[in-house]
Design a protein around this motif. Structure first.
Motif, PDB file in Angstrom:
ATOM      1  N   PHE A  94       0.831  -1.198   0.000  1.00 41.24           N
ATOM      2  CA  PHE A  94       0.000   0.000   0.000  1.00 41.24           C
ATOM      3  C   PHE A  94       0.868   1.253   0.000  1.00 41.24           C
ATOM      4  CE2 PHE A  94      -3.015  -2.842   2.562  1.00 41.24           C
ATOM      5  CZ  PHE A  94      -3.688  -3.259   1.420  1.00 41.24           C
ATOM      6  N   PRO A  95       0.335   2.370  -0.504  1.00 34.16           N
ATOM      7  CA  PRO A  95       1.072   3.637  -0.405  1.00 34.16           C
ATOM      8  C   PRO A  95       1.356   3.966   1.054  1.00 34.16           C
ATOM      9  CG  PRO A  95      -0.826   3.847  -1.868  1.00 34.16           C
ATOM     10  CD  PRO A  95      -0.966   2.523  -1.184  1.00 34.16           C
ATOM     11  N   PRO A  96       2.397   4.750   1.330  1.00 35.32           N
ATOM     12  CA  PRO A  96       2.736   5.086   2.728  1.00 35.32           C
ATOM     13  C   PRO A  96       1.557   5.733   3.453  1.00 35.32           C
ATOM     14  CG  PRO A  96       4.490   5.762   1.236  1.00 35.32           C
ATOM     15  CD  PRO A  96       3.340   5.350   0.369  1.00 35.32           C
ATOM     16  N   PHE A  97       1.466   5.459   4.740  1.00 27.97           N
ATOM     17  CA  PHE A  97       0.376   6.010   5.549  1.00 27.97           C
ATOM     18  C   PHE A  97       0.923   6.402   6.917  1.00 27.97           C
ATOM     19  CE2 PHE A  97       0.366   1.387   5.321  1.00 27.97           C
ATOM     20  CZ  PHE A  97       0.479   0.993   6.648  1.00 27.97           C
ATOM     21  N   ASP A  98       0.249   7.394   7.532  1.00 29.14           N
ATOM     22  CA  ASP A  98       0.660   7.896   8.846  1.00 29.14           C
ATOM     23  C   ASP A  98      -0.004   7.147   9.989  1.00 29.14           C
ATOM     24  OD1 ASP A  98       2.170  10.024   7.630  1.00 29.14           O
ATOM     25  OD2 ASP A  98       0.266  11.093   7.306  1.00 29.14           O
ATOM     26  N   HIS A  99      -1.245   6.728   9.776  1.00 25.53           N
ATOM     27  CA  HIS A  99      -2.032   6.052  10.810  1.00 25.53           C
ATOM     28  C   HIS A  99      -2.898   5.006  10.121  1.00 25.53           C
ATOM     29  CE1 HIS A  99      -0.901   9.444  13.375  1.00 25.53           C
ATOM     30  NE2 HIS A  99      -1.410  10.260  12.467  1.00 25.53           N
ATOM     31  N   VAL A 100      -3.404   4.074  10.917  1.00 26.25           N
ATOM     32  CA  VAL A 100      -4.289   3.048  10.362  1.00 26.25           C
ATOM     33  C   VAL A 100      -5.529   2.932  11.230  1.00 26.25           C
ATOM     34  CG1 VAL A 100      -3.123   1.174  11.613  1.00 26.25           C
ATOM     35  CG2 VAL A 100      -4.442   0.651   9.556  1.00 26.25           C
ATOM     36  N   VAL A 101      -6.671   2.739  10.583  1.00 30.11           N
ATOM     37  CA  VAL A 101      -7.918   2.521  11.301  1.00 30.11           C
ATOM     38  C   VAL A 101      -8.550   1.231  10.799  1.00 30.11           C
ATOM     39  CG1 VAL A 101      -9.272   3.930   9.657  1.00 30.11           C
ATOM     40  CG2 VAL A 101     -10.147   3.532  11.975  1.00 30.11           C
ATOM     41  N   MET A 102      -9.139   0.498  11.709  1.00 27.58           N
ATOM     42  CA  MET A 102      -9.847  -0.731  11.371  1.00 27.58           C
ATOM     43  C   MET A 102     -11.164  -0.744  12.130  1.00 27.58           C
ATOM     44  SD  MET A 102      -6.651  -3.413  11.572  1.00 27.58           S
ATOM     45  CE  MET A 102      -5.690  -2.463  12.751  1.00 27.58           C
ATOM     46  N   GLY A 103     -12.203  -1.179  11.459  1.00 23.61           N
ATOM     47  CA  GLY A 103     -13.484  -1.359  12.115  1.00 23.61           C
ATOM     48  C   GLY A 103     -13.626  -2.808  12.544  1.00 23.61           C
ATOM     49  N   ARG A 104     -14.710  -3.418  12.154  1.00 25.97           N
ATOM     50  CA  ARG A 104     -14.943  -4.816  12.529  1.00 25.97           C
ATOM     51  C   ARG A 104     -14.007  -5.771  11.798  1.00 25.97           C
ATOM     52  NH1 ARG A 104     -19.710  -2.051  12.114  1.00 25.97           N
ATOM     53  NH2 ARG A 104     -21.047  -2.025  13.951  1.00 25.97           N
ATOM     54  N   SER A 105     -13.243  -5.260  10.855  1.00 29.32           N
ATOM     55  CA  SER A 105     -12.338  -6.108  10.076  1.00 29.32           C
ATOM     56  C   SER A 105     -11.211  -6.708  10.907  1.00 29.32           C
ATOM     57  CB  SER A 105     -11.714  -5.292   8.933  1.00 29.32           C
ATOM     58  OG  SER A 105     -10.976  -4.189   9.446  1.00 29.32           O
ATOM     59  N   PHE A 106     -10.853  -6.083  12.028  1.00 28.97           N
ATOM     60  CA  PHE A 106      -9.679  -6.508  12.793  1.00 28.97           C
ATOM     61  C   PHE A 106      -9.790  -7.968  13.223  1.00 28.97           C
ATOM     62  CE2 PHE A 106      -7.042  -6.061  16.845  1.00 28.97           C
ATOM     63  CZ  PHE A 106      -5.828  -6.055  16.186  1.00 28.97           C
ATOM     64  N   HIS A 107     -11.006  -8.422  13.536  1.00 29.58           N
ATOM     65  CA  HIS A 107     -11.124  -9.793  14.034  1.00 29.58           C
ATOM     66  C   HIS A 107     -10.986 -10.852  12.939  1.00 29.58           C
ATOM     67  CE1 HIS A 107     -15.454  -9.143  13.001  1.00 29.58           C
ATOM     68  NE2 HIS A 107     -15.447 -10.428  12.751  1.00 29.58           N
ATOM     69  N   TRP A 108     -10.934 -10.433  11.669  1.00 27.97           N
ATOM     70  CA  TRP A 108     -10.705 -11.389  10.591  1.00 27.97           C
ATOM     71  C   TRP A 108      -9.213 -11.598  10.318  1.00 27.97           C
ATOM     72  CZ3 TRP A 108     -14.581 -14.330   9.101  1.00 27.97           C
ATOM     73  CH2 TRP A 108     -15.887 -13.850   9.188  1.00 27.97           C
ATOM     74  N   MET A 109      -8.361 -10.828  10.977  1.00 30.16           N
ATOM     75  CA  MET A 109      -6.932 -10.819  10.642  1.00 30.16           C
ATOM     76  C   MET A 109      -6.116 -11.676  11.608  1.00 30.16           C
ATOM     77  SD  MET A 109      -6.546  -6.710  10.075  1.00 30.16           S
ATOM     78  CE  MET A 109      -7.790  -5.797   9.142  1.00 30.16           C
ATOM     79  N   ASP A 125       5.048   8.377  15.611  1.00 29.92           N
ATOM     80  CA  ASP A 125       3.817   8.842  16.248  1.00 29.92           C
ATOM     81  C   ASP A 125       2.568   8.200  15.646  1.00 29.92           C
ATOM     82  OD1 ASP A 125       3.944  10.071  13.784  1.00 29.92           O
ATOM     83  OD2 ASP A 125       3.337  12.048  14.506  1.00 29.92           O
ATOM     84  N   GLY A 126       2.763   7.135  14.870  1.00 29.57           N
ATOM     85  CA  GLY A 126       1.630   6.492  14.211  1.00 29.57           C
ATOM     86  C   GLY A 126       0.672   5.850  15.197  1.00 29.57           C
ATOM     87  N   VAL A 127      -0.616   5.951  14.883  1.00 26.60           N
ATOM     88  CA  VAL A 127      -1.686   5.431  15.736  1.00 26.60           C
ATOM     89  C   VAL A 127      -2.378   4.267  15.034  1.00 26.60           C
ATOM     90  CG1 VAL A 127      -3.907   5.964  16.831  1.00 26.60           C
ATOM     91  CG2 VAL A 127      -2.080   7.681  16.803  1.00 26.60           C
ATOM     92  N   VAL A 128      -2.661   3.218  15.788  1.00 32.30           N
ATOM     93  CA  VAL A 128      -3.541   2.142  15.343  1.00 32.30           C
ATOM     94  C   VAL A 128      -4.875   2.358  16.040  1.00 32.30           C
ATOM     95  CG1 VAL A 128      -3.983  -0.337  15.294  1.00 32.30           C
ATOM     96  CG2 VAL A 128      -1.639   0.521  15.006  1.00 32.30           C
ATOM     97  N   ALA A 129      -5.913   2.652  15.277  1.00 31.28           N
ATOM     98  CA  ALA A 129      -7.225   2.946  15.852  1.00 31.28           C
ATOM     99  C   ALA A 129      -8.228   1.864  15.462  1.00 31.28           C
ATOM    100  CB  ALA A 129      -7.722   4.313  15.387  1.00 31.28           C
ATOM    101  N   LEU A 130      -9.037   1.475  16.426  1.00 29.65           N
ATOM    102  CA  LEU A 130     -10.106   0.514  16.196  1.00 29.65           C
ATOM    103  C   LEU A 130     -11.434   1.163  16.542  1.00 29.65           C
ATOM    104  CD1 LEU A 130      -8.609  -2.687  17.893  1.00 29.65           C
ATOM    105  CD2 LEU A 130      -8.347  -1.949  15.516  1.00 29.65           C
ATOM    106  N   ALA A 131     -12.427   0.917  15.720  1.00 30.65           N
ATOM    107  CA  ALA A 131     -13.774   1.424  15.985  1.00 30.65           C
ATOM    108  C   ALA A 131     -14.744   0.256  15.905  1.00 30.65           C
ATOM    109  CB  ALA A 131     -14.154   2.499  14.976  1.00 30.65           C
ATOM    110  N   GLY A 132     -15.566   0.117  16.913  1.00 29.44           N
ATOM    111  CA  GLY A 132     -16.510  -0.983  16.883  1.00 29.44           C
ATOM    112  C   GLY A 132     -17.295  -1.118  18.163  1.00 29.44           C
ATOM    113  N   PRO A 133     -17.976  -2.258  18.324  1.00 27.45           N
ATOM    114  CA  PRO A 133     -18.788  -2.471  19.515  1.00 27.45           C
ATOM    115  C   PRO A 133     -17.922  -2.517  20.779  1.00 27.45           C
ATOM    116  CG  PRO A 133     -19.310  -4.070  17.795  1.00 27.45           C
ATOM    117  CD  PRO A 133     -18.060  -3.386  17.382  1.00 27.45           C
TER     118      PRO A 133
END
Length: 254
Positions: A94-109, A125-133
């Motif tokens: 993937f092209p370079p990125f500063d941060h990553v976000v995952m929704g419900r997809s994280f549990h498939w990995m 200073d990169g952040v791994v962010a999760l959004a979900g239940p």
């Protein structure tokens, strides 16, 4: 994973609950307006589309071409989203990125492998962010009726190998033992209302009852589901309170 959601994309986009404006705004504030974001397992753009207007650019990646096509359609007038077919095994492509976000997809990995690779790819200073239940989201009010319908059709819930349900490890637990162990969390509560067609459409957005999995039983499934739902609640209207958690994980200070 690319075949799990066959035919589900339009139902996913229309009937899956989004994360709400507050959650998206919190993500945008966490990332910053000049940031480049990877939305990994983006689906039809549930996070990518509302986030794009608040950051510099979003790379939205998903292994399912139908999901990407739905996202491109919904975001036709949003220029700063790049839609790419790919999954968590392709992070270096993937092209370079500063941060990553995952929704419900994280549990498939393969979650630990993904986090180890992100540790190599993200800036300091990169952040791994999760959004979900939340950890204990509770049961949706129509679920007892739908559970009986799924049992009638032999549709057991499809649990991801690396999910919390399968391993007993909540994302908090996985992150806490990774390089991204500095965790902050915030909850947002909303009241949602679903009508009969929305509840049925929601079922068709799930991997375990997607149109592809139902095949030629799709019409029969929706007919039986409609009757069962109305028998359990003749009003055809359901209200419930849902909580969305936004979890931001950073590398622990040295």
């Amino acid at each position: 994973m690319k075949d799990l959601f066959g035919g589900a994309a339009p139902y996913y986009a229309r009937y899956r609950a989004d994360y709400g404006d507050q959650a998206i705004e919190h993500l945008a504030t966490t990332f910053g307006p000049d940031s480049s974001i990877l939305d990994l397992g983006c689906g039809p753009g549930t996070v990518a589309i509302p986030l794009a207007g608040r950051v510099r650019e979003v790379t939205a990646a998903d292994p399912d071409e139908e999901m990407l096509a739905e996202g491109r359609r919904l975001a036709a007038n949003i220029p700063n989203i790049r839609w790419l077919r790919g999954d968590s095994t392709m992070l270096r492509e993937f092209p370079p990125f500063d941060h990553v976000v995952m929704g419900r997809s994280f549990h498939w990995m393969d979650r630990r492998t993904v986090l180890a690779e992100l540790d190599e790819l993200l800036p300091p200073d990169g952040v791994v962010a999760l959004a979900g239940p939340t950890r204990d989201p509770g049961e949706e009010p129509w679920e007892p009726a739908m559970r009986r319908v799924r049992e009638e059709f032999g549709l057991g819930a499809m649990t991801a190998t690396n999910s919390w349900e399968a391993t007993g490890e909540h994302p908090h637990d996985v992150l806490a033992t990774s390089s991204f162990s500095d965790l902050s969390s915030i909850m947002y509560e909303r009241r949602l209302v679903y009508d009969l067609e929305a509840v049925i459409g929601l079922q068709l957005s799930y991997s375990y009852s997607s149109p592809a999995r139902l095949g030629d039983r799709l019409e029969a499934f929706t007919d039986v589901a409609r009757k069962a739902l109305l028998a359990s609640n003749p009003s055809g209207r359901w209200e419930y309170v849902t909580e969305t958690e936004v979890l931001a994980a950073r590398r622990a200070p040295a």
